[in-house]
Design a protein around this motif. Structure first.
Motif, PDB file in Angstrom:
ATOM      1  N   LYS A  56       0.841  -1.196   0.000  1.00 45.83           N
ATOM      2  CA  LYS A  56       0.000   0.000   0.000  1.00 45.83           C
ATOM      3  C   LYS A  56       0.877   1.248   0.000  1.00 45.83           C
ATOM      4  CE  LYS A  56      -3.808   2.174   2.497  1.00 45.83           C
ATOM      5  NZ  LYS A  56      -4.675   2.109   3.704  1.00 45.83           N
ATOM      6  N   PRO A  57       0.757   2.100  -1.008  1.00 40.01           N
ATOM      7  CA  PRO A  57       1.561   3.325  -1.034  1.00 40.01           C
ATOM      8  C   PRO A  57       1.204   4.232   0.147  1.00 40.01           C
ATOM      9  CG  PRO A  57       0.612   2.885  -3.187  1.00 40.01           C
ATOM     10  CD  PRO A  57      -0.069   1.972  -2.215  1.00 40.01           C
ATOM     11  N   ALA A  58       2.178   4.935   0.650  1.00 42.91           N
ATOM     12  CA  ALA A  58       1.943   5.869   1.758  1.00 42.91           C
ATOM     13  C   ALA A  58       2.804   7.104   1.564  1.00 42.91           C
ATOM     14  CB  ALA A  58       2.260   5.209   3.094  1.00 42.91           C
ATOM     15  N   MET A  59       2.225   8.241   1.876  1.00 42.04           N
ATOM     16  CA  MET A  59       2.955   9.504   1.843  1.00 42.04           C
ATOM     17  C   MET A  59       3.336   9.874   3.275  1.00 42.04           C
ATOM     18  SD  MET A  59       4.262  12.238   0.535  1.00 42.04           S
ATOM     19  CE  MET A  59       3.708  12.316  -1.166  1.00 42.04           C
ATOM     20  N   LEU A  60       4.598  10.174   3.499  1.00 43.23           N
ATOM     21  CA  LEU A  60       5.087  10.525   4.830  1.00 43.23           C
ATOM     22  C   LEU A  60       5.299  12.031   4.940  1.00 43.23           C
ATOM     23  CD1 LEU A  60       7.789   7.717   5.183  1.00 43.23           C
ATOM     24  CD2 LEU A  60       5.431   7.676   6.042  1.00 43.23           C
ATOM     25  N   LYS A  61       4.823  12.603   6.025  1.00 42.56           N
ATOM     26  CA  LYS A  61       5.048  14.027   6.303  1.00 42.56           C
ATOM     27  C   LYS A  61       6.256  14.142   7.228  1.00 42.56           C
ATOM     28  CE  LYS A  61       0.938  14.277   7.951  1.00 42.56           C
ATOM     29  NZ  LYS A  61      -0.263  14.747   8.683  1.00 42.56           N
ATOM     30  N   LEU A  62       7.319  14.758   6.719  1.00 44.65           N
ATOM     31  CA  LEU A  62       8.529  14.971   7.509  1.00 44.65           C
ATOM     32  C   LEU A  62       8.566  16.425   7.969  1.00 44.65           C
ATOM     33  CD1 LEU A  62      11.146  13.298   5.096  1.00 44.65           C
ATOM     34  CD2 LEU A  62       9.459  12.186   6.581  1.00 44.65           C
ATOM     35  N   SER A  63       8.755  16.648   9.261  1.00 41.15           N
ATOM     36  CA  SER A  63       8.755  18.016   9.774  1.00 41.15           C
ATOM     37  C   SER A  63      10.111  18.412  10.336  1.00 41.15           C
ATOM     38  CB  SER A  63       7.686  18.180  10.863  1.00 41.15           C
ATOM     39  OG  SER A  63       7.525  19.542  11.196  1.00 41.15           O
ATOM     40  N   SER A  64      10.604  19.538   9.849  1.00 42.59           N
ATOM     41  CA  SER A  64      11.880  20.100  10.285  1.00 42.59           C
ATOM     42  C   SER A  64      11.656  21.573  10.589  1.00 42.59           C
ATOM     43  CB  SER A  64      12.928  19.941   9.176  1.00 42.59           C
ATOM     44  OG  SER A  64      14.051  20.767   9.406  1.00 42.59           O
ATOM     45  N   TRP A  65      12.005  21.995  11.796  1.00 43.12           N
ATOM     46  CA  TRP A  65      11.720  23.374  12.179  1.00 43.12           C
ATOM     47  C   TRP A  65      12.790  24.371  11.756  1.00 43.12           C
ATOM     48  CZ3 TRP A  65      15.710  24.288  15.499  1.00 43.12           C
ATOM     49  CH2 TRP A  65      16.200  23.198  16.251  1.00 43.12           C
ATOM     50  N   VAL A  66      13.927  23.897  11.244  1.00 38.92           N
ATOM     51  CA  VAL A  66      14.967  24.827  10.794  1.00 38.92           C
ATOM     52  C   VAL A  66      14.590  25.388   9.420  1.00 38.92           C
ATOM     53  CG1 VAL A  66      16.852  23.841  12.140  1.00 38.92           C
ATOM     54  CG2 VAL A  66      16.322  22.886   9.900  1.00 38.92           C
ATOM     55  N   PRO A  67      15.186  26.527   9.031  1.00 37.50           N
ATOM     56  CA  PRO A  67      14.841  27.151   7.745  1.00 37.50           C
ATOM     57  C   PRO A  67      15.116  26.232   6.560  1.00 37.50           C
ATOM     58  CG  PRO A  67      16.173  28.633   9.093  1.00 37.50           C
ATOM     59  CD  PRO A  67      16.191  27.306   9.777  1.00 37.50           C
ATOM     60  N   ALA A  68      14.446  26.508   5.462  1.00 40.81           N
ATOM     61  CA  ALA A  68      14.566  25.668   4.266  1.00 40.81           C
ATOM     62  C   ALA A  68      16.013  25.544   3.797  1.00 40.81           C
ATOM     63  CB  ALA A  68      13.691  26.236   3.153  1.00 40.81           C
ATOM     64  N   GLN A  69      16.813  26.613   3.964  1.00 38.49           N
ATOM     65  CA  GLN A  69      18.196  26.606   3.480  1.00 38.49           C
ATOM     66  C   GLN A  69      19.172  25.932   4.434  1.00 38.49           C
ATOM     67  OE1 GLN A  69      16.442  29.167   4.553  1.00 38.49           O
ATOM     68  NE2 GLN A  69      17.661  30.864   5.355  1.00 38.49           N
ATOM     69  N   HIS A  70      18.694  25.446   5.578  1.00 38.56           N
ATOM     70  CA  HIS A  70      19.574  24.810   6.562  1.00 38.56           C
ATOM     71  C   HIS A  70      20.151  23.510   5.994  1.00 38.56           C
ATOM     72  CE1 HIS A  70      20.905  22.902  10.301  1.00 38.56           C
ATOM     73  NE2 HIS A  70      20.784  24.083  10.891  1.00 38.56           N
ATOM     74  N   PRO A  71      21.439  23.214   6.252  1.00 46.52           N
ATOM     75  CA  PRO A  71      22.078  22.030   5.671  1.00 46.52           C
ATOM     76  C   PRO A  71      21.527  20.700   6.164  1.00 46.52           C
ATOM     77  CG  PRO A  71      23.535  23.097   7.259  1.00 46.52           C
ATOM     78  CD  PRO A  71      22.398  24.034   7.027  1.00 46.52           C
ATOM     79  N   LEU A  72      20.753  20.690   7.234  1.00 43.14           N
ATOM     80  CA  LEU A  72      20.156  19.439   7.677  1.00 43.14           C
ATOM     81  C   LEU A  72      19.083  18.959   6.696  1.00 43.14           C
ATOM     82  CD1 LEU A  72      19.720  17.195   9.794  1.00 43.14           C
ATOM     83  CD2 LEU A  72      18.061  18.706  10.915  1.00 43.14           C
ATOM     84  N   ASN A  73      18.347  19.894   6.121  1.00 46.03           N
ATOM     85  CA  ASN A  73      17.209  19.515   5.276  1.00 46.03           C
ATOM     86  C   ASN A  73      17.585  18.668   4.049  1.00 46.03           C
ATOM     87  OD1 ASN A  73      15.310  20.720   6.971  1.00 46.03           O
ATOM     88  ND2 ASN A  73      15.641  22.732   6.047  1.00 46.03           N
ATOM     89  N   PRO A  74      18.647  19.012   3.311  1.00 46.04           N
ATOM     90  CA  PRO A  74      19.036  18.132   2.195  1.00 46.04           C
ATOM     91  C   PRO A  74      19.381  16.719   2.659  1.00 46.04           C
ATOM     92  CG  PRO A  74      20.076  20.275   1.962  1.00 46.04           C
ATOM     93  CD  PRO A  74      19.442  20.259   3.322  1.00 46.04           C
ATOM     94  N   SER A  75      19.957  16.592   3.843  1.00 45.78           N
ATOM     95  CA  SER A  75      20.279  15.264   4.370  1.00 45.78           C
ATOM     96  C   SER A  75      19.011  14.468   4.662  1.00 45.78           C
ATOM     97  CB  SER A  75      21.116  15.390   5.647  1.00 45.78           C
ATOM     98  OG  SER A  75      22.409  15.871   5.361  1.00 45.78           O
ATOM     99  N   LEU A  76      18.008  15.141   5.215  1.00 39.54           N
ATOM    100  CA  LEU A  76      16.739  14.464   5.482  1.00 39.54           C
ATOM    101  C   LEU A  76      16.047  14.064   4.179  1.00 39.54           C
ATOM    102  CD1 LEU A  76      15.365  16.666   8.418  1.00 39.54           C
ATOM    103  CD2 LEU A  76      16.469  14.409   8.565  1.00 39.54           C
ATOM    104  N   LEU A  77      16.164  14.903   3.161  1.00 35.80           N
ATOM    105  CA  LEU A  77      15.585  14.572   1.858  1.00 35.80           C
ATOM    106  C   LEU A  77      16.314  13.385   1.213  1.00 35.80           C
ATOM    107  CD1 LEU A  77      14.918  18.142   0.412  1.00 35.80           C
ATOM    108  CD2 LEU A  77      13.192  16.425   1.015  1.00 35.80           C
ATOM    109  N   ALA A  78      17.635  13.344   1.367  1.00 36.20           N
ATOM    110  CA  ALA A  78      18.407  12.215   0.836  1.00 36.20           C
ATOM    111  C   ALA A  78      18.024  10.923   1.561  1.00 36.20           C
ATOM    112  CB  ALA A  78      19.904  12.488   0.984  1.00 36.20           C
TER     113      ALA A  78
END
Length: 339
Positions: free
Chosen positions: A26-48
């Motif tokens: 069953k396909p599922a969409m996951l909502k990932l929440s990160s409170w740091v700004p969009a340009q923060h270097p953590l976000n690309p790591s979470l996307l990867a």
């Protein structure tokens, strides 16, 4: 000939069965929440991380990342994962003083030398306690940022300089240190911190280096103590109901992405970014200064009492604080991240 045909038929049947099972995922969409700004270097790591999970599930688990507190305030991210507002949340446990006393030990001063090995070390250590301390969610992994320090409007050299100052602490453990040294804590999430400093509500902040310019805090503080004072522990946690709703194959893929190896992989780009902040702040209008051996000893002596406060809170959980701290230090040594 009959045996060969039979084996071939069995293999074909297994392949068809596997294909059918895969088709039934069953396909599922996951909502990932990160409170740091969009340009923060953590976000690309979470996307990867999310992209790797997608591939591991043959595209049945896809994800959307919501940065910049889009789904809720930074302080609320643990409860957001618990309540299903997000499926995965990036959490700073120190934003809720007293709620997570065991992991708070990782933010005691003068423990971590770096964030790469340090993230592997805290994850490997905390796995034995996460089910007890964070039972409302599914723990995925823990990590830290590169060691942070004091960034202030005035030069802070000795622990006695803290007396009378208003300081935004990174965690509740650092907040206890500030109080013990005669300072006043000003609570603010990272995105709110520049405004607090700009309005004079706070005189200083404990923060990692690269994030000072990222959050615009370099516009309001000028003095930077060059010492690995502390790290902030973070966790990546999942909503339990969402995990339980997944197929066995999907659950295995999630489990395979909730490991010590992934903790280090996600943390490393951010660690490199924060370390690079030292050079960014070495510019006109800013003073980056080191402590003398005598000053450093004064800080170590003055902050040693924080472990006793932490130990008292840990005892209330039924754990032996001595064993907990020894386990953390052993993990830091194992991953070459101990000061």
């Amino acid at each position: 000939m009959r045996i060969r045909f039979t084996l071939t038929a069995v293999a074909a049947a297994l392949t068809l069965a596997a294909g059918a099972a895969q088709a039934q995922e069953k396909p599922a969409m996951l909502k990932l929440s990160s409170w740091v700004p969009a340009q923060h270097p953590l976000n690309p790591s979470l996307l990867a991380w999310a992209e790797s999970l997608k591939k591991a599930t043959n595209n049945t688990l896809t994800a959307t990342l919501f940065p910049s507190e889009q789904l809720g305030k930074a302080f609320d991210h643990y409860d957001m994962a618990r309540d299903g507002i997000s499926d995965f949340s990036y959490v700073n446990p120190g934003y809720q003083p007293g709620r997570f006393p065991i992991i708070a030990g990782a933010s005691l001063p003068f423990l971590f030398a770096n964030a790469k090995g340090g993230s592997a070390a805290i994850d490997a250590w905390y796995r034995q306690y996460a089910a007890q301390e964070m039972k409302d969610v599914k723990f995925c992994f823990a990590f830290v940022h590169d060691p942070g320090t004091f960034h202030a409007r005035k030069k802070i050299l000795l622990p006695t300089d803290i007396k009378g100052m208003k300081i935004r602490p990174a965690t509740s453990t650092i907040g206890q240190m500030v109080t013990a040294l005669g300072g006043t804590n000003v609570q603010a999430s990272a995105p709110e911190s520049r405004d607090m400093l700009e309005r004079g509500v706070a005189d200083a902040i404990t923060f990692p280096w690269g994030s000072i310019p990222l959050f615009g805090i370099d516009k309001v503080v000028s003095y930077h103590m060059d010492v690995p004072l502390y790290v902030t522990p973070f966790v990546w946690v999942m909503n339990k109901a969402k995990y339980d709703s997944l197929s066995l194959t999907q659950k295995k893929a999630v489990d395979d992405h909730c490991t010590t190896e992934w903790a280090e992989r996600v943390a490393t780009p951010w660690a490199e970014f924060e370390f690079g902040g030292h050079a960014k702040l070495a510019q006109p209008g800013h003073e980056v200064y080191k402590l003398t051996p005598e000053q450093l000893k004064a800080w170590r002596d003055a902050t040693a009492g924080g472990e006793a406060q932490w130990a008292e809170a840990v005892r209330k959980t039924g754990q032996d604080p001595k064993k907990v701290m020894e386990s953390l230090k052993a993990s830091l040594a194992r991953y070459k991240a101990a000061l």
